[in-house]
Design a protein around this motif. Structure first.
Motif, short mmCIF file in Angstrom:
data_model
loop_
_atom_site.label_atom_id
_atom_site.label_comp_id
_atom_site.label_asym_id
_atom_site.label_seq_id
_atom_site.Cartn_x
_atom_site.Cartn_y
_atom_site.Cartn_z
N PRO A 134 0.85 -1.21 0.00
CA PRO A 134 0.00 0.00 0.00
C PRO A 134 0.87 1.25 0.00
O PRO A 134 1.87 1.33 0.72
CB PRO A 134 -0.79 -0.13 1.30
N ILE A 135 0.51 2.20 -0.83
CA ILE A 135 1.26 3.46 -0.94
C ILE A 135 0.33 4.61 -0.56
O ILE A 135 -0.72 4.80 -1.19
CB ILE A 135 1.81 3.67 -2.36
N ALA A 136 0.73 5.34 0.47
CA ALA A 136 -0.07 6.50 0.88
C ALA A 136 0.16 7.64 -0.11
O ALA A 136 1.30 7.95 -0.45
CB ALA A 136 0.35 6.93 2.29
N LEU A 137 -0.92 8.23 -0.58
CA LEU A 137 -0.83 9.29 -1.58
C LEU A 137 -1.49 10.56 -1.07
O LEU A 137 -2.55 10.51 -0.43
CB LEU A 137 -1.53 8.85 -2.87
N SER A 138 -0.87 11.68 -1.40
CA SER A 138 -1.53 12.95 -1.13
C SER A 138 -2.67 13.11 -2.13
O SER A 138 -2.70 12.46 -3.18
CB SER A 138 -0.53 14.10 -1.30
N GLU A 142 -2.58 11.75 -6.05
CA GLU A 142 -3.62 10.84 -6.51
C GLU A 142 -4.36 11.42 -7.71
O GLU A 142 -4.65 10.70 -8.68
CB GLU A 142 -4.61 10.55 -5.37
N GLN A 205 -3.48 2.21 -7.92
CA GLN A 205 -2.40 1.75 -7.05
C GLN A 205 -1.23 1.19 -7.87
O GLN A 205 -0.07 1.31 -7.47
CB GLN A 205 -2.91 0.69 -6.07
N ARG A 212 6.62 5.34 -8.38
CA ARG A 212 6.89 5.71 -6.99
C ARG A 212 8.16 6.54 -6.81
O ARG A 212 8.26 7.32 -5.86
CB ARG A 212 6.99 4.45 -6.13
#
Length: 248
Positions: A134-138, A142, A205, A212
């Motif tokens: 999982p990649i946290a995105l602003s 996004e 995702q 990334r």
């Protein structure tokens, strides 16, 4: 004298046309390499070789041999490269080709190609098949990824690869059945919508993972270019090139 002049004129015209054709081929070849398409083709061949090994281990020998022979005929590397480059040349104007080549030769273009070719490498594909971290995105990143996803032909290319391999399996099965039971040739193509539906929810995702290492500024600049005439034209042409390479 008149004949000599005519021959000389025709000779000069032919030489000029040959020079233009050679120059166009060189320009297309440069874009083909700079954009990573050549590397993606090599990665496809590596994945195909692994699939052949699985066939040999899991299928009856006669079926596996037929499938391998068919795949060798259909996916011969040099012919795939030639079909892809010919398709690019047909589907891009000189201006669009030069615009795409200029982008992919830039620092940003090189960073994009590094990310995209890494994503299609056998090791990375295997890693992604095991589940993406999982990649946290602003909210901004996004939104940029969604803009990019609307332009990239990722889903189209995923469909084409899946359908080409399914079509090959159908053709091989029909050959082995000897006409006793025929699978319709369009059977694989009926899965087009379902394949896309399976891939589409994972696209945001997947793109977040692929890109990334790009900064927000780089990602935004790539999304901006994807919406230009050169960007849109190249993505359309690259999708057509992949389809033509996979389907002789």
């Amino acid at each position: 004298m008149t004949r000599l002049l005519l021959r000389a004129t025709c000779g000069a015209l032919f030489a000029g046309l040959l020079g233009l054709a050679t120059s166009a081929l060189a320009d297309t070849s440069q874009l083909y390499r700079a954009s990573g398409m050549e590397t993606h083709q090599a990665h496809f061949q590596q994945a195909l070789e692994k699939a052949r090994s699985r066939y040999a281990a899991q299928l009856p020998a006669a079926v596996a041999e037929n499938l391998v022979r068919k795949s060798n005929e259909r996916f011969e590397p040099d012919r795939m490269h030639a079909r892809a480059m010919a398709s690019l040349a047909v589907n891009l104007s000189d201006e669009q080709l030069n615009g795409a080549r200029e982008f992919y030769r830039s620092e940003l273009g090189e960073a994009v190609v590094a990310a995209e070719t890494r994503a299609t490498s056998p090791a990375e594909v295997r890693r992604m098949q095991n589940g993406l971290p999982p990649i946290a995105l602003s909210a901004e990143r996004e939104a940029t990824l969604r803009r990019l996803g609307q332009q990239l032909p990722a889903l189209d290319m995923g469909e084409e690869v899946s359908l080409a391999l399914a079509s090959l399996a159908t053709q091989s099965a029909n050959d082995m059945l000897g006409g006793l039971l025929t699978i319709p040739e369009g059977f694989a193509n009926q899965r087009r919508g379902s394949i896309r539906a399976q891939m589409e929810p994972n696209l945001p995702q997947t793109l977040a993972y692929v890109y990334r290492d790009l900064t927000d500024a780089q990602l935004n600049a790539y999304a901006d270019w994807s919406e230009t005439d050169s960007g849109q034209a190249f993505f359309r042409a690259s999708s057509a090139a992949a389809r033509d390479a996979l389907n002789p």
